[in-house]
Design a protein around this motif. Structure first.
Motif, PDB file in Angstrom:
ATOM      1  N   UNK A 223       0.820  -1.211   0.000  1.00  0.00           N
ATOM      2  CA  UNK A 223       0.000   0.000   0.000  1.00  0.00           C
ATOM      3  C   UNK A 223       0.856   1.264   0.000  1.00  0.00           C
ATOM      4  N   UNK A 224       2.011   1.194   0.647  1.00  0.00           N
ATOM      5  CA  UNK A 224       2.925   2.342   0.658  1.00  0.00           C
ATOM      6  C   UNK A 224       3.323   2.706  -0.772  1.00  0.00           C
ATOM      7  N   UNK A 478       6.792   8.566   1.848  1.00  0.00           N
ATOM      8  CA  UNK A 478       7.429   9.786   1.338  1.00  0.00           C
ATOM      9  C   UNK A 478       6.386  10.787   0.836  1.00  0.00           C
ATOM     10  N   UNK A 479       5.167  10.680   1.315  1.00  0.00           N
ATOM     11  CA  UNK A 479       4.098  11.566   0.852  1.00  0.00           C
ATOM     12  C   UNK A 479       4.307  12.968   1.406  1.00  0.00           C
ATOM     13  N   UNK A 480       4.057  13.965   0.573  1.00  0.00           N
ATOM     14  CA  UNK A 480       4.153  15.347   1.051  1.00  0.00           C
ATOM     15  C   UNK A 480       2.771  15.958   1.266  1.00  0.00           C
ATOM     16  N   UNK A 488      -3.361   7.066   4.382  1.00  0.00           N
ATOM     17  CA  UNK A 488      -2.482   5.911   4.289  1.00  0.00           C
ATOM     18  C   UNK A 488      -2.340   5.235   5.653  1.00  0.00           C
ATOM     19  N   UNK A 489      -2.178   6.024   6.700  1.00  0.00           N
ATOM     20  CA  UNK A 489      -2.111   5.449   8.040  1.00  0.00           C
ATOM     21  C   UNK A 489      -3.366   4.662   8.369  1.00  0.00           C
ATOM     22  N   UNK A 490      -4.516   5.207   8.046  1.00  0.00           N
ATOM     23  CA  UNK A 490      -5.776   4.503   8.298  1.00  0.00           C
ATOM     24  C   UNK A 490      -5.893   3.220   7.487  1.00  0.00           C
ATOM     25  N   UNK A 491      -5.502   3.290   6.219  1.00  0.00           N
ATOM     26  CA  UNK A 491      -5.631   2.119   5.351  1.00  0.00           C
ATOM     27  C   UNK A 491      -4.681   1.004   5.768  1.00  0.00           C
ATOM     28  N   UNK A 492      -3.591   1.344   6.441  1.00  0.00           N
ATOM     29  CA  UNK A 492      -2.618   0.338   6.879  1.00  0.00           C
ATOM     30  C   UNK A 492      -2.903  -0.168   8.288  1.00  0.00           C
TER      31      UNK A 492
END
Length: 644
Positions: A223-224, A478-480, A488-492
């Protein structure tokens, strides 16, 4: 949708696999199958419980054996028709119409290279009689569970943790770190397991067991990386047609040889899916819930039913309304058993009761709007964290004065609760913190000091480990884009650890399959190609999804206040469960063992009862943790690990 189980070079493997499969009977009441074969100096045994959804005939039965390959599989492949056509063009001859056979033949042709080509939800074990190898695999996003346990060169696996606990002779030990994580989050992260030896196969990965004892692991989807690729697509000016992608995913998720219905809360996510599904299946059924009037009033809950009725009427949906007035004293231990690990979200009860009602009406498959909030920044915490950045620009003396004033406000009186005050207190608890800490604090139960005060002091190091794991996972990108970092944190973490976990366990407890069209690889790719400033616009979360849904749904539904798929916890705690709370606080197993500290729990109860703070969710989770721990320690026969 099914239950799968098996052993590989495990002592007394046949009897163990039979027991595993029997424990999973609720996941597949339509049939059962077994398979055995020798491998190296041991044996492999595979078990299966079938919930027949696609190809109801015997050609869809499992374990499926064909020309040296054997498959036990739990899930649905929504691109099975395309894969079938490709394989048939290459000369494969199919006996039936199941996606199970498609998966087996895809594996024969491509091996692990078939995995990134699969679009669906799945967990499976596949055995090759010629090589003696067993491979386990899990879907990209962790929709379907797969638990496993290794001892020496042997392995045992199953769809549910309770099955592993049932066959290991009481030898599984509770993992203290998992319990600490459960207190923090009110669920156990997918990276941890409630028992020490057991583990969850990570999403997007596979594990291969060889007859010489070697074990190999691999990851086929990350996912990252998907989020990073999405950011590059956005920078290149790509704007995915989100409406078309969600519509196509919904259509694929309707693939079934049995009736399909939907969850319909009246909120954006379920209303959008229901409207799209009704286009393809006119007259489709939908299920919605309501609560006892006195409970809803005490909780200050919005009236979601009128919105669900409006959607059903406009799109010709056959709406079934279920009033949730459960005997929670009976349901609490029942749900704790089915959820496998200590999960303190009462929404699991709603899911179970809805699926139970649907199943009694002959419906085996339900569509859920799960996942849209995580992917498109639809939770209040997402907007609150964005607002916190603005709040931090207010002069510090003004912030201190505001915080002091809000702290003095009550969250409830004897007759009703005040949601706005609860939200304000919650917001001010994290609004001044750094990004990762603020995000964690915006959806977890305690800050570091509160958690340390609640548990055995000897577990202080474990608390630090759990907090560090959150930080490492959240910052591993590396998302800005701040909003997409949260998504992304939620999806992981949040999605597989809580929402997908309780949805699978509570629905399968009612022998019902729940499908999640938003948690689809193509929808996820599109979601991370949308910049955060199109997800949160002004004070609107999920703005891009609302824009897409606006072409289908009336504006009143699209832009209505966000509803809650939850339960009237404050009402339950103050009435139905008050005696049980007192018992657990003063004489519970976790308190007597020393894991939880009686004085800290008593303070939570007192502040909640006084209406100064809302600790109903904390206390509900303490009850679920207590019941889970009682079951875990009595089932394994172990003494408490917290006593000296």
């Amino acid at each position: 949708m099914c239950g799968i189980a098996g052993t590989y070079r495990w002592p007394d493997g046949k009897a163990v696999t039979d027991r595993l499969t029997d424990v999973l009977a609720h996941r597949g009441p339509d049939g059962a199958g077994r398979y055995s074969h020798s491998t190296g100096d041991g044996d492999v045994h595979l078990g299966h419980r079938r919930l027949a959804i696609v190809d109801l005939s015997e050609t869809g039965a499992q374990p499926m054996v064909s020309d040296g390959l054997v498959l036990t599989y739990n899930g649905e492949l929504y691109n099975a028709p395309e894969l079938r056509a490709e394989l048939a063009a290459a000369g494969v001859r199919f006996r039936g119409t199941s996606d199970t056979e498609v998966l087996l033949e895809a594996w024969r042709r491509w091996g692990t290279d078939c995995l990134p080509r699969l679009r669906g939800m799945f967990a499976f074990g596949i055995f090759d009689e010629r090589t003696g190898e067993l491979v386990l695999a899990r879907d990209q996003l962790g929709i379907k569970p797969l638990f496993l346990l290794r001892r020496g060169e042997g392995l045992v696996f199953a769809s549910e943790l309770k099955a592993l606990a049932a066959v290991t002779g009481g030898s599984l030990q509770v993992d203290h770190a998992a319990l600490v994580a459960s207190l923090l989050y009110y669920w156990v992260p997918d990276s941890r397991c409630a028992f020490r030896e057991a583990e969850k196969l990570p999403p997007g990965s596979w594990l291969r067991c060889r007859p010489d004892g070697r074990v190999e692991r691999g990851r086929y989807w990350n996912l990252r990386d998907v989020a990073a690729e999405g950011q590059e697509r956005a920078r290149d000016g790509e704007r995915p047609d989100l409406g078309a992608i969600v519509e196509e995913s919904t259509r694929r998720h309707l693939l079934s040889d049995v009736p399909v219905a939907t969850f319909l809360s009246g909120g954006l996510d379920s209303s959008y899916l229901t409207a799209l599904a009704a286009r393809d299946r006119p007259g489709i059924s939908a299920y919605t819930i309501g609560f006892r009037a006195e409970d809803a009033k005490f909780e200050a809950m919005p009236d979601d039913l009128r919105y669900a009725r409006q959607v059903a009427e406009q799109f010709g949906v056959d709406l079934h309304e279920i009033e949730i007035a459960p005997n929670v004293l009976d349901l609490l231990p029942q749900m704790t058993y089915h959820l496998d690990e200590p999960i303190g979200d009462p929404a699991a009860i709603n899911t179970f009761l809805i699926c139970q009602a649907a199943r009694e009406a002959g419906v085996k498959v339900m569509l859920s709007g799960m996942g849209a909030d995580e992917l498109f920044a639809g939770y209040r915490k997402h907007l609150a964290n964005v607002m916190a950045l603005r709040y931090q620009r207010i002069p510090r003396p003004l912030r201190r004065g505001l915080s002091s004033a809000v702290d003095r406000l009550p969250v409830a009186t004897a007759r009703r609760g005040y949601r706005s005050v609860r939200f304000a207190k919650r917001f001010l608890s994290f609004a001044d913190l750094p990004e990762e800490t603020a995000f964690r604090r915006s959806y977890t139960m305690y800050d570091r000091a509160e958690l340390l005060a609640l548990i055995d002091p000897d577990l202080a190091g474990t608390v630090e480990d759990v907090l560090t794991e959150h930080a490492d996972t959240y910052e591993d990108n590396d998302l800005d884009d701040f909003v997409n970092r949260m998504c992304l944190g939620d999806a992981r973490m949040f999605l597989p650890g809580l929402n997908l976990a309780y949805t699978d366990r509570s629905s399968m407890a009612a022998s019902t399959e729940v499908r999640v069209p938003y948690v689809d690889v193509e929808v996820v790719k599109a979601a991370f190609a949308v910049p955060g400033d199109r997800k949160i616009v002004g004070r609107q979360g999920k703005a891009v999804l609302k824009e897409a849904a606006g072409s289908v749904l009336p504006r009143e539904i699209v832009y209505r206040p966000k509803g809650l798929f939850s339960a009237p916890l404050r009402a339950w705690m103050s009435r139905d469960l008050a005696p049980l709370v007192r018992e657990v606080v003063h004489d519970g197993v976790l308190v007597r063992s020393g894991f939880l500290r009686r004085d800290a729990l008593a303070r939570l109860v007192a502040e909640d009862a006084a209406g100064h703070r809302d600790f109903s969710k904390h206390l509900w989770h303490v009850l679920t943790l207590e019941y889970w721990y009682r079951g875990a320690t009595s089932a394994t026969g172990q003494d408490s690990p917290f006593t000296a």
